[in-house]
Motif scaffolding. Structure first.
Motif, PDB file in Angstrom:
ATOM      1  N   CYS A 340       0.900  -1.293  -0.265  1.00 21.12           N
ATOM      2  CA  CYS A 340      -0.076  -0.149   0.014  1.00 21.12           C
ATOM      3  C   CYS A 340       1.003   0.931   0.055  1.00 21.12           C
ATOM      4  CB  CYS A 340      -0.957  -0.080   1.380  1.00 21.12           C
ATOM      5  SG  CYS A 340      -2.482   1.490   1.839  1.00 21.12           S
ATOM      6  N   ARG A 342       2.929   4.868  -0.057  1.00 18.23           N
ATOM      7  CA  ARG A 342       2.183   6.557   0.957  1.00 18.23           C
ATOM      8  C   ARG A 342       1.254   6.870   0.730  1.00 18.23           C
ATOM      9  NH1 ARG A 342       8.151   8.740   3.337  1.00 18.23           N
ATOM     10  NH2 ARG A 342       8.930   6.746   2.663  1.00 18.23           N
ATOM     11  N   PRO A 346      -4.932   2.043   3.939  1.00 19.95           N
ATOM     12  CA  PRO A 346      -5.042   0.803   4.142  1.00 19.95           C
ATOM     13  C   PRO A 346      -6.073  -0.417   3.749  1.00 19.95           C
ATOM     14  CG  PRO A 346      -4.815   2.147   6.780  1.00 19.95           C
ATOM     15  CD  PRO A 346      -4.648   2.874   5.789  1.00 19.95           C
ATOM     16  N   GLU A 359       0.283  -7.388   4.334  1.00 21.55           N
ATOM     17  CA  GLU A 359       0.843  -5.969   3.935  1.00 21.55           C
ATOM     18  C   GLU A 359       1.958  -5.298   3.796  1.00 21.55           C
ATOM     19  OE1 GLU A 359      -3.010  -3.190   1.395  1.00 21.55           O
ATOM     20  OE2 GLU A 359      -2.232  -2.564   4.004  1.00 21.55           O
ATOM     21  N   ARG A 361       2.547  -1.450   4.464  1.00 26.39           N
ATOM     22  CA  ARG A 361       2.472   0.109   4.420  1.00 26.39           C
ATOM     23  C   ARG A 361       2.989   0.998   4.935  1.00 26.39           C
ATOM     24  NH1 ARG A 361      -2.641  -2.042   8.330  1.00 26.39           N
ATOM     25  NH2 ARG A 361      -2.812  -2.562   6.040  1.00 26.39           N
ATOM     26  N   TRP A 369       8.286   1.753   7.985  1.00 26.93           N
ATOM     27  CA  TRP A 369       6.954   1.388   6.516  1.00 26.93           C
ATOM     28  C   TRP A 369       6.222   0.282   7.656  1.00 26.93           C
ATOM     29  CZ3 TRP A 369       5.022   1.467   2.611  1.00 26.93           C
ATOM     30  CH2 TRP A 369       5.399   2.994   1.167  1.00 26.93           C
TER      31      TRP A 369
END
Length: 539
Positions: A340, A342, A346, A359, A361, A369
């Protein structure tokens, strides 16, 4: 001639003896630039080293595996394999030589089994004990296809199977102990020993015939498909099964459970899974040694202005390696990790759970991160490690990791995609002409990992490239071995080592305990040896 930083093809124009064309493209990368100017004796020496180090068939296990692969025998289910993870995985493709498509009746049985084991809710009149994920379903299809392929193999042919006619194949054959025992004996003859693969098959059979929750036990109509098979199934045995289907299922359930325990007692491994990285695992700090590969990848990154694709593959290799060592994920969990970018919201937790994926994100709260994954994204989702809670880890911004992630997402990943549809996963493969799918399957990911180990990990004394002398090519699962062994050696704790690879202490002790005795002895010596120095006379 000189090798451009982006090249992955042969270094020399002249064909190398003993190598096929694909092998030349892959393996001649490891020859020195002046290979053609060296003496014939040196060339022979270098080629022998390349074969021994990089050619998969040049070990006892790999030679045996290559021989077995050449005599393929499995029954394939094209309409069901890749049924969910990749709908077009096998449909329309040619079967490998030696394999045969399943007859319609057997394929229909497989379809009913898949519907039973993968449905979200069990039918009211058909209880079940467990549910198969898409990955588990594909594995079971492969496993059962090999079983039926052996049963239908020609006894006089290279496979030396059990000789059942193709039209006689049915899951109901699992109700006969002679079929199971003959299959185990055939497997033992073909390989030379039995493995945990046979244990898994027996456990699978026991589950299928479980009196209350087994699919086979609840499908008595399959008895009508049974027919006598010479030297395998007699007419009177078929009559007995048809006369009392429930009793036959109960008997074979007990038989399969008994056999699985017996096979488990005598089964062996194909080979030592730690052999390719033993030089790393035997070090005092395995991770410190293994991380040299990451430094080698960065040091040999091509100039992206002139070699865009090569630089993109290099950046992907670096992040694959870093993520594997920071997260300790198994291959599938790492390969299916979504991203995902920036500025985007999310993915909700229920969607990740339904997709069985984690994921990557950006977290404004943590200013970094973050990797979030539900327990369903892991093979051992029911492990005590998770306790029903999601995995969550902020990646450390060390050794330029965040800069690498940002550059990969902004530039290199787009180069690899080449304008095709984005699969949403963090790692994507380089899309070649005529192909529109950038998602990496297990083979793609394994091949990419092995390639980075061959190119950057294995030290080549003839070119001076590579990070670790004595390292051998290997797959991504070895990164978990390095992490667990490193933590185990530093802490002496099976529980702490389990934390690094999302596993419990018992599993770590079972697989990695062999690397601890020397460290235990050394720790004890640190406490005991000084006692002998107390009051010792001066030398």
């Amino acid at each position: 001639r000189r090798l451009a930083p982006s090249a992955a093809c042969a270094l020399v124009a002249r064909p190398a003896p003993g190598f096929s064309h694909p092998e030349r493209r892959r393996l001649l990368y490891h020859l020195p630039d002046d290979f053609e100017q060296r003496s014939p004796a040196q060339q022979v020496e270098i080629l022998a080293w390349v074969r021994r180090t990089f050619r998969s068939e040049d070990s006892d296990y790999r030679r045996r595996q290559a021989t077995a692969t050449a005599g393929a025998y499995g029954i394939r289910f094209p309409e069901h394999q890749g049924w969910k993870t990749s709908p077009r995985a096998t449909t329309g493709r040619r079967l490998r030589a030696g394999t045969r498509p399943a007859p319609v009746a057997l394929s229909n049985e497989m379809g009913d089994l898949l519907a039973f084991k993968t449905a979200t809710f069990a039918a009211p009149d058909r209880p079940r004990a467990s549910v198969w994920s898409a990955a588990t379903a594909d594995l079971r299809i492969e496993h059962l296809g090999l079983f039926f392929g052996a049963v239908a193999g020609d006894p006089q042919g290279p496979v030396g199977g059990l000789g059942a006619p193709l039209e006689a194949l049915t899951f109901a054959l699992m109700l006969f102990p002679a079929v199971i025992d003959d299959y185990l004996e055939w497997r033992s003859r073909r390989r030379g020993f039995l493995t945990v693969w046979e244990v898994d098959l027996l456990i699978c059979i026991a589950g299928l015939v479980h009196p209350q929750t087994g699919w086979l036990a609840q499908t008595p109509a399959l008895a009508a498909r049974l027919q006598p098979i010479p030297h395998l199934v007699r007419a009177d045995e078929i009559a007995a099964v048809r006369g009392d289907w429930a009793a036959a299922c109960a008997r074979i359930a007990a038989f399969a459970e008994m056999r699985s325990k017996e096979v488990k007692r005598i089964c062996r491994r194909h080979h030592d899974p730690f052999e390719p990285i033993v030089v790393v695992l035997e070090a005092d700090r395995p991770l410190s040694v293994y991380r040299r590969i990451a430094d080698e990848i960065r040091a040999r990154r091509p100039d992206a202005r002139h070699h865009r694709r090569a630089a993109a593959e290099n950046a992907r290799a670096y992040l694959m390696f870093r993520f594997a060592l920071h997260l300790g994920f198994r291959q599938r969990t790492l390969r299916e990790l979504q991203v995902c970018p920036r500025g985007r919201p999310p993915t909700p937790a229920p969607e990740l759970d339904a997709a069985r994926r984690g994921e990557l994100r950006w977290s404004e709260r943590l200013a970094g991160w973050e990797v979030v994954a539900p327990p369903s994204a892991f093979k051992n989702a029911a492990s005590s490690y998770f306790q029903g809670r999601q995995y969550q880890l902020r990646l450390p911004d060390v050794a330029g990791l965040y800069d690498e992630i940002d550059a990969y997402l902004a530039v290199h990943r787009r180069v690899l995609l080449g304008g095709v549809k984005d699969p949403g996963t963090f790692f994507v493969k380089q899309v070649k002409a005529g192909r529109a799918n950038a998602a990496m399957n297990d083979t793609d990911f394994y091949s990419a990992w092995r390639a980075l180990i061959e190119r950057y990990g294995v030290y080549n004394p003839y070119t001076g490239r590579g990070a670790i002398a004595g390292l051998l090519p290997h797959g991504p699962h070895c990164a978990r071995h390095v992490l667990a062994t490193h933590v185990l050696k530093q802490t002496g704790s099976f529980e702490q080592a389990g934390f690094a690879i999302q596993d419990n202490a018992r599993a770590v002790e079972q697989y990695y305990g062999r690397f601890l005795p020397r460290e235990k002895a050394a720790r004890s010596a640190q406490l005991l040896d000084p006692v002998w120095a107390e009051g010792a006379p001066d030398s």
